[in-house]
Enzyme design. Structure first.
Site, PDB file in Angstrom:
ATOM      1  N   HIS A 192       0.865  -1.181   0.000  1.00  0.00           N
ATOM      2  CA  HIS A 192       0.000   0.000   0.000  1.00  0.00           C
ATOM      3  C   HIS A 192       0.895   1.222   0.000  1.00  0.00           C
ATOM      4  O   HIS A 192       2.083   1.156   0.353  1.00  0.00           O
ATOM      5  CB  HIS A 192      -0.923   0.013   1.221  1.00  0.00           C
ATOM      6  CG  HIS A 192      -0.196   0.064   2.540  1.00  0.00           C
ATOM      7  ND1 HIS A 192       0.431   1.199   3.018  1.00  0.00           N
ATOM      8  CD2 HIS A 192       0.023  -0.899   3.472  1.00  0.00           C
ATOM      9  CE1 HIS A 192       0.985   0.948   4.188  1.00  0.00           C
ATOM     10  NE2 HIS A 192       0.767  -0.326   4.483  1.00  0.00           N
ATOM     11  N   ASP A 313      -0.864 -19.203  12.553  1.00  0.00           N
ATOM     12  CA  ASP A 313       0.352 -19.675  13.216  1.00  0.00           C
ATOM     13  C   ASP A 313       0.343 -19.263  14.689  1.00  0.00           C
ATOM     14  O   ASP A 313       0.334 -18.070  15.019  1.00  0.00           O
ATOM     15  CB  ASP A 313       1.572 -19.074  12.509  1.00  0.00           C
ATOM     16  CG  ASP A 313       2.861 -19.758  12.890  1.00  0.00           C
ATOM     17  OD1 ASP A 313       3.321 -19.551  14.028  1.00  0.00           O
ATOM     18  OD2 ASP A 313       3.402 -20.502  12.058  1.00  0.00           O
ATOM     19  N   SER A 328       3.337  -4.824   7.042  1.00  0.00           N
ATOM     20  CA  SER A 328       2.788  -4.518   5.721  1.00  0.00           C
ATOM     21  C   SER A 328       3.830  -4.810   4.650  1.00  0.00           C
ATOM     22  O   SER A 328       4.945  -4.294   4.715  1.00  0.00           O
ATOM     23  CB  SER A 328       2.373  -3.049   5.637  1.00  0.00           C
ATOM     24  OG  SER A 328       1.331  -2.773   6.528  1.00  0.00           O
TER      25      SER A 328
END
Length: 366
Positions: A192, A313, A328
């Site tokens: 992003h 996980d 990110s």
């Protein structure tokens, strides 16, 4: 004798003609819907050609090194960005007002020139304003694709000339590198764009650099509060150059070759609602694989937030609470292919968030 020989020649010719027209007819046939389908008359070695084409495609198939490496980001804006305007007491009949606002400058604009001089930093613009001998200053402003000039009155406050606006020329933070192209040394990260915290828009950049980061701690994510990786810039030389900041991520080149196994890039139509793994860095041990599950394919046509990924996980959940700021750009691997990157976290459930197709990142990087 000559008659029999002529008959054999004639029959041979006739048979050849029949075979030719039979093959010609077979070359064009209709399916059950009446559509005419064309097949090649010259299909000798066709299967061999297909096999050779497949080999050729595999040899030229794009392969990238998935990274999952945490890095520091320093961006420098193209001009200085106006993050807000502020009223100043004029000390006269004008009362309190913002000269910049009255001159048409708005939050999110970029000041690119002042009095004919190109502006690259806050300090440059501030100096021109402070030292200007006139009562106004001529500014060139960029708003989206539009560029215009405006004259801004300068007011003195406590002996200092001011224009009544807040400006910023850079940004810094922590993110994750998604991929590296060993052929071109190009990379992509974040999944992003970097958004200015004040104007809430993707920043226009003139350039920037990626740098190494030293991680110090983790703030775990909980419902309503996103977690984050904490660290500081190592102080070492930049590891490359940033050239693009856009909706789908940040892009640039690395100065040194990165070792690692390159994997095929998946088409967006290959992404499945199924198990997958992300590669992320949460401590000094470097990038590690963690289990996730692709829960939903939202939209294959839009640029970002294409699917929902859930962290499964247990170790990663224990350490981070799920998806946190700084992760990110963590690459996602499914069926041995790079399918995309983690981009956002759901505030109501830190274990879940959005992912972007790698195909979308690569299209933007061109």
């Amino acid at each position: 004798m000559n008659g029999k020989k002529s008959l054999r020649i004639y029959l041979s010719f006739l048979l050849t003609a029949v075979l030719f027209f039979t093959v010609l007819c077979l070359a064009y046939y209709r399916n059950t819907d009446g559509e005419v389908l064309e097949a090649s008359l010259f299909n000798y070695g066709k299967e061999d050609i297909k096999e050779n084409e497949t080999v050729s495609a595999n040899e030229t198939e794009l392969k990238l090194v998935p990274l999952g490496t945490v890095f520091g980001i320093k961006l420098f804006t193209d001009g200085v960005i106006v993050t807000g305007t502020e009223k100043i007491e004029s000390g006269n009949a004008y009362g309190s007002f913002s000269p910049a606002y009255d001159a048409g400058i708005r939050k999110g604009d970029y000041i690119v020139e002042a009095e004919g001089e190109v502006i690259d930093s806050n300090s440059e613009l501030s100096k021109i304003i402070r030292t200007n001998e006139d009562e106004s200053i001529l500014l060139k402003v960029r708003r989206g694709s539009e560029i215009f000039e405006t004259e801004v009155m300068l007011l003195k406050n406590k002996g200092v000339k001011m224009a009544g606006m807040w400006i910023r020329d850079s940004a810094a933070g922590i993110g994750t590198l998604t991929y590296y192209n060993p052929e071109t040394k190009e990379f992509g990260g974040l999944g992003h764009g970097i958004i200015d915290m004040d104007i809430k828009e993707v920043m226009d950049i003139k350039g920037g650099v990626p740098e190494n980061i030293v991680l110090t701690s983790i703030d775990k994510g909980v419902k309503g509060v996103p977690g984050k990786l904490n660290g500081f810039f190592s102080g070492e030389a930049p590891i490359g150059e940033l050239t693009l900041n856009c909706e789908t991520g940040i892009y640039g080149t690395l100065s040194e070759e990165i070792s690692g196994e390159a994997v095929p890039v998946a088409d967006k139509n290959e992404v499945e609602i199924n198990k997958a793994q992300i590669i992320a860095t949460i401590d000094a041990s470097g990038p590690q694989y963690f289990d996730v599950f692709i829960e939903e394919i939202i939209d294959k046509e839009r640029d970002t937030k294409n699917f929902v990924v859930k962290i499964t996980d247990e170790y990663l959940i224990e350490k981070t609470g799920g998806i946190i700021q700084g992760l990110s750009g963590s690459p996602i691997i499914q069926n041995g292919k790079l399918i995309g990157a983690v981009t956002h976290v759901f505030l109501e459930d830190p274990k879940r968030g959005y992912g972007i197709f790698i195909e979308n990142m690569l299209e933007a990087a061109v």
